[in-house]
Design an enzyme around this catalytic site. Sequence first.
Site, PDB file in Angstrom:
ATOM      1  N   HIS A 169       0.822  -1.219   0.000  1.00 10.14           N
ATOM      2  CA  HIS A 169       0.000   0.000   0.000  1.00 10.14           C
ATOM      3  C   HIS A 169       0.847   1.256   0.000  1.00 10.14           C
ATOM      4  CE1 HIS A 169       0.735  -1.199   4.244  1.00 10.14           C
ATOM      5  NE2 HIS A 169       1.072   0.075   4.344  1.00 10.14           N
ATOM      6  N   GLU A 215      -6.362  -9.550   0.768  1.00 12.51           N
ATOM      7  CA  GLU A 215      -5.387  -9.170  -0.267  1.00 12.51           C
ATOM      8  C   GLU A 215      -5.799  -7.925  -1.052  1.00 12.51           C
ATOM      9  OE1 GLU A 215      -4.742 -12.767  -2.558  1.00 12.51           O
ATOM     10  OE2 GLU A 215      -3.843 -13.778  -0.827  1.00 12.51           O
ATOM     11  N   ASP A 255      -4.600   0.373  -1.614  1.00 10.79           N
ATOM     12  CA  ASP A 255      -4.056  -0.966  -1.841  1.00 10.79           C
ATOM     13  C   ASP A 255      -3.644  -1.137  -3.302  1.00 10.79           C
ATOM     14  OD1 ASP A 255      -3.949  -3.623  -0.202  1.00 10.79           O
ATOM     15  OD2 ASP A 255      -4.573  -4.189  -2.227  1.00 10.79           O
ATOM     16  N   ASP A 281       6.907  -5.844   4.802  1.00 11.57           N
ATOM     17  CA  ASP A 281       5.675  -5.528   5.524  1.00 11.57           C
ATOM     18  C   ASP A 281       4.463  -6.190   4.862  1.00 11.57           C
ATOM     19  OD1 ASP A 281       4.508  -3.768   7.616  1.00 11.57           O
ATOM     20  OD2 ASP A 281       3.484  -2.824   5.927  1.00 11.57           O
ATOM     21  N   HIS A 337      -1.108  -9.558   2.931  1.00  9.75           N
ATOM     22  CA  HIS A 337      -2.049  -8.715   2.188  1.00  9.75           C
ATOM     23  C   HIS A 337      -1.746  -8.651   0.698  1.00  9.75           C
ATOM     24  CE1 HIS A 337      -3.977  -7.398   5.883  1.00  9.75           C
ATOM     25  NE2 HIS A 337      -2.779  -7.313   6.408  1.00  9.75           N
ATOM     26  N   GLU A 380       6.588 -10.324   7.038  1.00  7.20           N
ATOM     27  CA  GLU A 380       5.667 -10.163   8.162  1.00  7.20           C
ATOM     28  C   GLU A 380       4.321 -10.761   7.798  1.00  7.20           C
ATOM     29  OE1 GLU A 380       3.003  -6.964  10.645  1.00  7.20           O
ATOM     30  OE2 GLU A 380       3.332  -6.831   8.488  1.00  7.20           O
ATOM     31  N   GLY A 439      -0.890 -15.908  14.310  1.00 10.79           N
ATOM     32  CA  GLY A 439      -0.342 -16.927  15.200  1.00 10.79           C
ATOM     33  C   GLY A 439      -0.592 -18.361  14.749  1.00 10.79           C
ATOM     34  N   ARG A 461       6.704   2.580  21.395  1.00 14.05           N
ATOM     35  CA  ARG A 461       7.689   3.139  20.450  1.00 14.05           C
ATOM     36  C   ARG A 461       8.555   4.198  21.109  1.00 14.05           C
ATOM     37  NH1 ARG A 461       3.830   3.102  14.966  1.00 14.05           N
ATOM     38  NH2 ARG A 461       3.490   0.849  15.072  1.00 14.05           N
TER      39      ARG A 461
HETATM   40  C1  ABC Z   1      -2.358   3.487  13.476  1.00 16.89           C
HETATM   41  C2  ABC Z   1      -2.134   3.933  14.902  1.00 16.89           C
HETATM   42  C3  ABC Z   1      -2.652   2.896  15.883  1.00 16.89           C
HETATM   43  C4  ABC Z   1      -4.105   2.650  15.601  1.00 16.89           C
HETATM   44  C5  ABC Z   1      -4.284   2.229  14.141  1.00 16.89           C
HETATM   45  C6  ABC Z   1      -5.735   2.099  13.811  1.00 16.89           C
HETATM   46  O1  ABC Z   1      -3.710   3.219  13.282  1.00 16.89           O
HETATM   47  O2  ABC Z   1      -0.747   4.135  15.127  1.00 16.89           O
HETATM   48  O3  ABC Z   1      -2.475   3.368  17.194  1.00 16.89           O
HETATM   49  O4  ABC Z   1      -4.524   1.608  16.446  1.00 16.89           O
HETATM   50  C7  ABC Z   1       1.387   1.421  10.416  1.00 16.89           C
HETATM   51  C8  ABC Z   1       1.805   2.161  11.676  1.00 16.89           C
HETATM   52  C9  ABC Z   1       0.724   2.036  12.739  1.00 16.89           C
HETATM   53  C10 ABC Z   1      -0.610   2.503  12.176  1.00 16.89           C
HETATM   54  C11 ABC Z   1      -0.930   1.668  10.928  1.00 16.89           C
HETATM   55  C12 ABC Z   1      -2.248   2.048  10.283  1.00 16.89           C
HETATM   56  O5  ABC Z   1       0.121   1.861   9.966  1.00 16.89           O
HETATM   57  O6  ABC Z   1       2.995   1.582  12.169  1.00 16.89           O
HETATM   58  O7  ABC Z   1       1.086   2.841  13.847  1.00 16.89           O
HETATM   59  O8  ABC Z   1      -1.601   2.320  13.181  1.00 16.89           O
HETATM   60  O9  ABC Z   1      -2.208   3.348   9.824  1.00 16.89           O
HETATM   61  C13 ABC Z   1       2.516  -3.763   9.627  1.00 16.89           C
HETATM   62  C14 ABC Z   1       3.555  -2.898  10.361  1.00 16.89           C
HETATM   63  C15 ABC Z   1       2.834  -1.785  11.074  1.00 16.89           C
HETATM   64  C16 ABC Z   1       2.242  -0.843  10.031  1.00 16.89           C
HETATM   65  C17 ABC Z   1       1.580  -1.556   8.938  1.00 16.89           C
HETATM   66  C18 ABC Z   1       0.929  -0.765   7.903  1.00 16.89           C
HETATM   67  C19 ABC Z   1       1.720  -2.908   8.745  1.00 16.89           C
HETATM   68  O10 ABC Z   1       4.335  -3.699  11.182  1.00 16.89           O
HETATM   69  O11 ABC Z   1       3.650  -1.049  11.951  1.00 16.89           O
HETATM   70  O12 ABC Z   1       1.305   0.033  10.727  1.00 16.89           O
HETATM   71  O13 ABC Z   1       1.984  -0.497   6.962  1.00 16.89           O
HETATM   72  C20 ABC Z   1      -2.370  -6.003  10.502  1.00 16.89           C
HETATM   73  C21 ABC Z   1      -1.493  -6.273   9.291  1.00 16.89           C
HETATM   74  C22 ABC Z   1      -0.017  -6.129   9.639  1.00 16.89           C
HETATM   75  C23 ABC Z   1       0.254  -4.747  10.271  1.00 16.89           C
HETATM   76  C24 ABC Z   1      -0.644  -4.641  11.507  1.00 16.89           C
HETATM   77  C25 ABC Z   1      -0.457  -3.301  12.203  1.00 16.89           C
HETATM   78  O14 ABC Z   1      -2.007  -4.765  11.115  1.00 16.89           O
HETATM   79  O15 ABC Z   1      -1.759  -7.573   8.814  1.00 16.89           O
HETATM   80  O16 ABC Z   1       0.723  -6.227   8.441  1.00 16.89           O
HETATM   81  N1  ABC Z   1       1.699  -4.545  10.564  1.00 16.89           N
HETATM   82  C26 ABC Z   1      -4.850  -9.594  13.514  1.00 16.89           C
HETATM   83  C27 ABC Z   1      -4.619  -9.861  12.032  1.00 16.89           C
HETATM   84  C28 ABC Z   1      -3.336  -9.190  11.582  1.00 16.89           C
HETATM   85  C29 ABC Z   1      -3.421  -7.707  11.878  1.00 16.89           C
HETATM   86  C30 ABC Z   1      -3.589  -7.562  13.399  1.00 16.89           C
HETATM   87  C31 ABC Z   1      -3.623  -6.107  13.840  1.00 16.89           C
HETATM   88  O17 ABC Z   1      -4.792  -8.213  13.790  1.00 16.89           O
HETATM   89  O18 ABC Z   1      -4.558 -11.237  11.805  1.00 16.89           O
HETATM   90  O19 ABC Z   1      -3.119  -9.381  10.213  1.00 16.89           O
HETATM   91  O20 ABC Z   1      -2.196  -7.060  11.454  1.00 16.89           O
HETATM   92  O21 ABC Z   1      -4.684  -5.457  13.255  1.00 16.89           O
HETATM   93  C32 ABC Z   1      -3.618 -13.155  17.254  1.00 16.89           C
HETATM   94  C33 ABC Z   1      -3.981 -13.673  15.891  1.00 16.89           C
HETATM   95  C34 ABC Z   1      -3.606 -12.634  14.833  1.00 16.89           C
HETATM   96  C35 ABC Z   1      -4.255 -11.300  15.182  1.00 16.89           C
HETATM   97  C36 ABC Z   1      -3.816 -10.876  16.574  1.00 16.89           C
HETATM   98  C37 ABC Z   1      -4.348  -9.494  16.958  1.00 16.89           C
HETATM   99  O22 ABC Z   1      -4.213 -11.870  17.512  1.00 16.89           O
HETATM  100  O23 ABC Z   1      -3.273 -14.880  15.639  1.00 16.89           O
HETATM  101  O24 ABC Z   1      -4.025 -13.080  13.571  1.00 16.89           O
HETATM  102  O25 ABC Z   1      -3.833 -10.296  14.236  1.00 16.89           O
HETATM  103  O26 ABC Z   1      -4.078 -14.058  18.234  1.00 16.89           O
HETATM  104 CA    CA Z   2      -3.168  -5.860  -1.024  1.00 22.99          CA
END
Ligand code: ABC
Ligand code: CA
Length: 449
Positions: free
Chosen positions: A95, A138, A151, A182, A186, A206, A210, A320
């Site tokens: 994205h 995706e 996306d 990253d 997706h 990434e 789990g 952070r």
């Molecule tokens: C911002 C704010 C946050 C606010 C959010 C709504 O918006 O800062 O405070 O809560 C970047 C920034 C973030 C920002 C986001 C969105 O962009 O760093 O600060 O959040 O604007 C990567 C990076 C991450 C980055 C992005 C986006 C992707 O490491 O830093 O965020 O480029 C999903 C994605 C994953 C992503 C993550 C943040 O979100 O798949 O790539 N990380 C489930 C899903 C996951 C999902 C996760 C969180 O929820 O399966 O795919 O990750 O939403 C376990 C399960 C998991 C489950 C967890 C929660 O529980 O096995 O599957 O994960 O038991």
């Molecule tokens: Ca995508």
Amino acid sequence: MPCDVAKRQYCGGTWQGIISRLDYIQNMGFTAIWISPVTAQLNETTALGEAYHGYWQQNIFALNSHFGNIGDLQALATALHARNMSLMVDVVVNHFGWAGDGSTHDFSKMYPFGDRTYYHPYCEITTQDYRSDQTAVEQCWLGDDIVSLPDIDTTATSVRQTYDQWIRSLVSVFGVDGLRIDTVRHVEKSFWSDFNAAAGVYTLGEVFDGDITYTCPYQEQLHGLLNYPLYYSLTKTFEDASSNTTLLAAAITTIQDSCRDPTLLATFSENHDNPRFLSQRNDLNAQMNVIVFTILAGGIPIIYQGQEQGFSGGNDPANREALWDSGYSTKTPLYMLIASVNQVRNHEVFASPKYPTASTSVIYTDDHHIALQKGNIVSLYSNEGSNGTSSDITLENTGFQANRPIVEILTCRNSTTDSNGNLRVTVQEGLPQVFYSSAAVRSLGICFL
Ligand code: ABC
Ligand code: CA
């Protein structure tokens, strides 16, 4: 002035700043660093703050000027290589970032994908989609109404060609040694093989999930993955003294049996997306177990900046914290712990080329303890925490020879294996232990042998 992470703004971190602190990192025994995405970001200050983390890019062919310029990033790679260390850069292909909701998007601000045809039509990924609708995962958009994450249609041949060309040049221009990729889940799997080949360096994907059966298959396309399945078992086990360590043992074994090459997965216990361990359980001895396990469990260990200072922030953005606010003490218990354990691991990698690819055996478990053997290192963990009771344990299948002197390297205590190579040990106050042969410890110059 200390960095107020709640503001979600740039706080001053730069590539030159990293260069000036490489001693701090290297003296802990690390041989590589992973840095935030380097590309140019959206400039606005939004209700979710600025793009200080680097995940809201708008131009992949320009650098984030807050972090430095071309010369600075090249200088970072050069400085690392001069120390025989490696540079891993975080990259995003899924994205771009837009300071607004999905309906207000001005595609012409994005480079080189400056037209709506390069993107999937707007839809939101819902929580349920993660379990039941891989197409939505995706093709729909991450982010929210404040900052939407347009996306990219990564199925288009022209997009794939552009990305392959981009990653090839990023790696060669900056002398990048590895990529943290990253949002891998997706993007459709068929994208990754060519991208991986074009990168030509170690790739670490990434897949934030789990579930082993969901996550492991992505290792068919990329070299390695962040070991999220192990992360959840690890943190659950040590966060709570009432959880049973046999769950962790089962996870280690299942991951080894399921993933293509478990030794190329990255073991971690904290990162910028999840609450830090000490925010979940404020017990230094438990955190010591988590850190030693992260380094010795097998796979490629990653320590998240600030773990060594005992940072304890909760969910993003509290996790952070700016490292410079710590004063960079190299005398904290966790800094010194990491340095000692890395020293043993680095010695083992150096002395025994088979160590990195050796599998990890779980040689002992009871409700609260687990012991691992990999190569010539045996490690023992407890999830009881600092109030833990004293337990006597006999470790079998240590791989150690009979009647040999062994050192526990965190206390420098000596012991001897019995006539079967077994080791009788005592666990106290829930502390981890690391056993290494006295002969090897002598060549390390620690414990004054
Ligand atoms: C911002 C704010 C946050 C606010 C959010 C709504 O918006 O800062 O405070 O809560 C970047 C920034 C973030 C920002 C986001 C969105 O962009 O760093 O600060 O959040 O604007 C990567 C990076 C991450 C980055 C992005 C986006 C992707 O490491 O830093 O965020 O480029 C999903 C994605 C994953 C992503 C993550 C943040 O979100 O798949 O790539 N990380 C489930 C899903 C996951 C999902 C996760 C969180 O929820 O399966 O795919 O990750 O939403 C376990 C399960 C998991 C489950 C967890 C929660 O529980 O096995 O599957 O994960 O038991
Ligand atoms: Ca995508």
